[in-house]
Write an enzyme that holds these catalytic residues in place. Sequence first.
Site, PDB file in Angstrom:
ATOM      1  N   GLU A 163     -11.731  15.857 -12.519  1.00 23.42           N
ATOM      2  CA  GLU A 163     -10.658  15.449 -11.748  1.00 23.42           C
ATOM      3  C   GLU A 163     -10.751  16.362 -10.229  1.00 23.42           C
ATOM      4  O   GLU A 163     -10.345  15.496  -9.189  1.00 23.42           O
ATOM      5  CB  GLU A 163      -9.404  15.193 -12.325  1.00 23.42           C
ATOM      6  CG  GLU A 163      -9.424  14.267 -13.462  1.00 23.42           C
ATOM      7  CD  GLU A 163      -9.352  13.009 -12.997  1.00 23.42           C
ATOM      8  OE1 GLU A 163      -9.197  12.731 -11.821  1.00 23.42           O
ATOM      9  OE2 GLU A 163      -9.870  12.126 -13.818  1.00 23.42           O
ATOM     10  N   TYR A 182      -1.005  14.434  -9.298  1.00 21.48           N
ATOM     11  CA  TYR A 182      -2.208  13.794  -9.720  1.00 21.48           C
ATOM     12  C   TYR A 182      -2.935  14.302 -10.747  1.00 21.48           C
ATOM     13  O   TYR A 182      -3.088  13.665 -11.885  1.00 21.48           O
ATOM     14  CB  TYR A 182      -3.213  13.208  -8.508  1.00 21.48           C
ATOM     15  CG  TYR A 182      -4.258  12.722  -8.848  1.00 21.48           C
ATOM     16  CD1 TYR A 182      -4.210  11.275  -9.261  1.00 21.48           C
ATOM     17  CD2 TYR A 182      -5.507  13.247  -9.170  1.00 21.48           C
ATOM     18  CE1 TYR A 182      -5.475  10.836  -9.793  1.00 21.48           C
ATOM     19  CE2 TYR A 182      -6.814  12.907  -9.471  1.00 21.48           C
ATOM     20  CZ  TYR A 182      -6.577  11.684 -10.009  1.00 21.48           C
ATOM     21  OH  TYR A 182      -7.749  11.115 -10.360  1.00 21.48           O
ATOM     22  N   ASP A 220      -3.397   7.847  -7.470  1.00 20.08           N
ATOM     23  CA  ASP A 220      -4.422   8.231  -6.301  1.00 20.08           C
ATOM     24  C   ASP A 220      -4.463   7.042  -5.277  1.00 20.08           C
ATOM     25  O   ASP A 220      -3.793   6.016  -5.391  1.00 20.08           O
ATOM     26  CB  ASP A 220      -5.773   8.489  -6.869  1.00 20.08           C
ATOM     27  CG  ASP A 220      -6.316   7.341  -7.551  1.00 20.08           C
ATOM     28  OD1 ASP A 220      -5.912   6.264  -7.648  1.00 20.08           O
ATOM     29  OD2 ASP A 220      -7.718   7.405  -7.896  1.00 20.08           O
ATOM     30  N   CYS A 280     -10.613  -4.327  -7.200  1.00 15.71           N
ATOM     31  CA  CYS A 280      -9.310  -4.407  -6.175  1.00 15.71           C
ATOM     32  C   CYS A 280      -9.948  -3.457  -4.998  1.00 15.71           C
ATOM     33  O   CYS A 280      -9.127  -2.447  -4.536  1.00 15.71           O
ATOM     34  CB  CYS A 280      -7.973  -3.943  -6.669  1.00 15.71           C
ATOM     35  SG  CYS A 280      -6.896  -4.470  -5.621  1.00 15.71           S
ATOM     36  N   CYS A 317     -10.647 -10.843  -6.477  1.00 14.66           N
ATOM     37  CA  CYS A 317      -9.577 -11.406  -7.371  1.00 14.66           C
ATOM     38  C   CYS A 317      -9.884 -12.531  -8.173  1.00 14.66           C
ATOM     39  O   CYS A 317      -9.327 -12.556  -9.453  1.00 14.66           O
ATOM     40  CB  CYS A 317      -8.405 -12.158  -6.246  1.00 14.66           C
ATOM     41  SG  CYS A 317      -7.883 -11.067  -4.890  1.00 14.66           S
ATOM     42  N   CYS A 343     -10.519 -10.757 -11.579  1.00 18.33           N
ATOM     43  CA  CYS A 343      -9.506  -9.717 -11.892  1.00 18.33           C
ATOM     44  C   CYS A 343      -8.799  -9.884 -12.979  1.00 18.33           C
ATOM     45  O   CYS A 343      -8.141 -11.204 -13.125  1.00 18.33           O
ATOM     46  CB  CYS A 343      -8.660  -9.318 -10.513  1.00 18.33           C
ATOM     47  SG  CYS A 343      -7.367  -8.210 -10.868  1.00 18.33           S
ATOM     48  N   CYS A 348      -0.085 -10.775 -10.109  1.00 13.60           N
ATOM     49  CA  CYS A 348      -0.482 -10.083  -8.612  1.00 13.60           C
ATOM     50  C   CYS A 348       0.192 -11.002  -7.506  1.00 13.60           C
ATOM     51  O   CYS A 348      -0.087 -11.998  -7.172  1.00 13.60           O
ATOM     52  CB  CYS A 348      -1.710  -9.786  -8.320  1.00 13.60           C
ATOM     53  SG  CYS A 348      -2.404  -9.082  -6.777  1.00 13.60           S
TER      54      CYS A 348
END
Length: 369
Positions: A47, A130, A148, A202, A209, A212, A218
């Site tokens: 990370e 985070y 993030d 995305c 889309c 998705c 959305c």
Amino acid sequence: MRQVLAEYGWGEELVSFRTQLLSWFRQARRELPWRGVGNPYATWVSEIMLQQTQVVTVIGYFERWMEAFPTVEALAAADEEQVLELWSGLGYYRRARFLHRAARQVVEEHQGRIPSTVKGLRELPGVGPYTAGAIASIAYGRPAAIVDGNVIRVLSRVFELRGDPRSTENHKKHWALAEALVDPVSPGDFNEALMELGSQVCTPRSPACLICPVREFCAGFAGGEPEALPEVTRRSAPKPMRAVAVVVWRVGPEGRELLVGPRQAGGLLAGLLEFPTVEREGKRWPGVGEVASMLGIEGEPVEVGELTHIFSHRRLQTRILSLELSETPEWSDPERWRWLREGEVEGAAISALTRKILRRWVEAEVLEA
Ligand code: SF4
């Protein structure tokens, strides 16, 4: 928690959103060396490396790092130069220094066990909300949220959030939404799924889309212009800086040797090895004589080239010079400088900028030869 979702008209949608996102992730997820290993230390290292750096670049660095420092104890016992050497090329070296310092803290204060709560993790140097959320959810299965850049983009689109995504108001909204959405049974997978959706589907300019898994939820898609979100504001132009770097070299018993020393603490890239350099803010070039007097030497360096390097807030232009020494003089700061064989410099703890300077110098020297 659900109250924040109710403000966006969500009720039953929450369960379906989680289910659809998770089932997409479980069949679409990329195999990565830090995934599914059940090792909080590996999650932590990955990370930290992934902040500001792309996944494809991180893979090699992560594998070399885990081979050199397989446990938090091994990292704590390493010296800073070894740590920076393995980080060399990843940039943003503060991350490596914090990781190293935090490993020592884990060993000294927690008997080598990485804390499992967001609160405990936040007490470690360099661990922000985070990273704490990532370790708590992915490695320990706690229902902690993470936000993030990818998550911000997905949330901005799904909930049609307007305005500067970095504003305090939107920052609070992102965290509140991420906390409300996170799946309590599989929080780690859920968080990774949200980030993976942002990076694979995305995407900033052309979100896919049509494939998705959460399209039906959305609001940005329904509004017809999801790629206009989040509303990005212009950043101020980076500040100019000018530098002169001199590659001082000599011919040793095994070939060419180059003079390097640690960058003085406090500024950008502190502690990394670099060629003798003088730099200053603004557009005025430092004089070549300033480098010579910093070293306490005389000589006529040869111009090799110029390059530009962009840091996050600075645009640094560097003049590169080359100076061959036939004998070693009395340095004005002998503790600081040392000779490395040419082949050793590339693998030493140097910044991306020093690597660029080295390559430019090698090219010029080859052309001259
Ligand atoms: Fe992003 Fe489009 Fe999915 Fe909305 S539908 S989350 S804009 S990819």
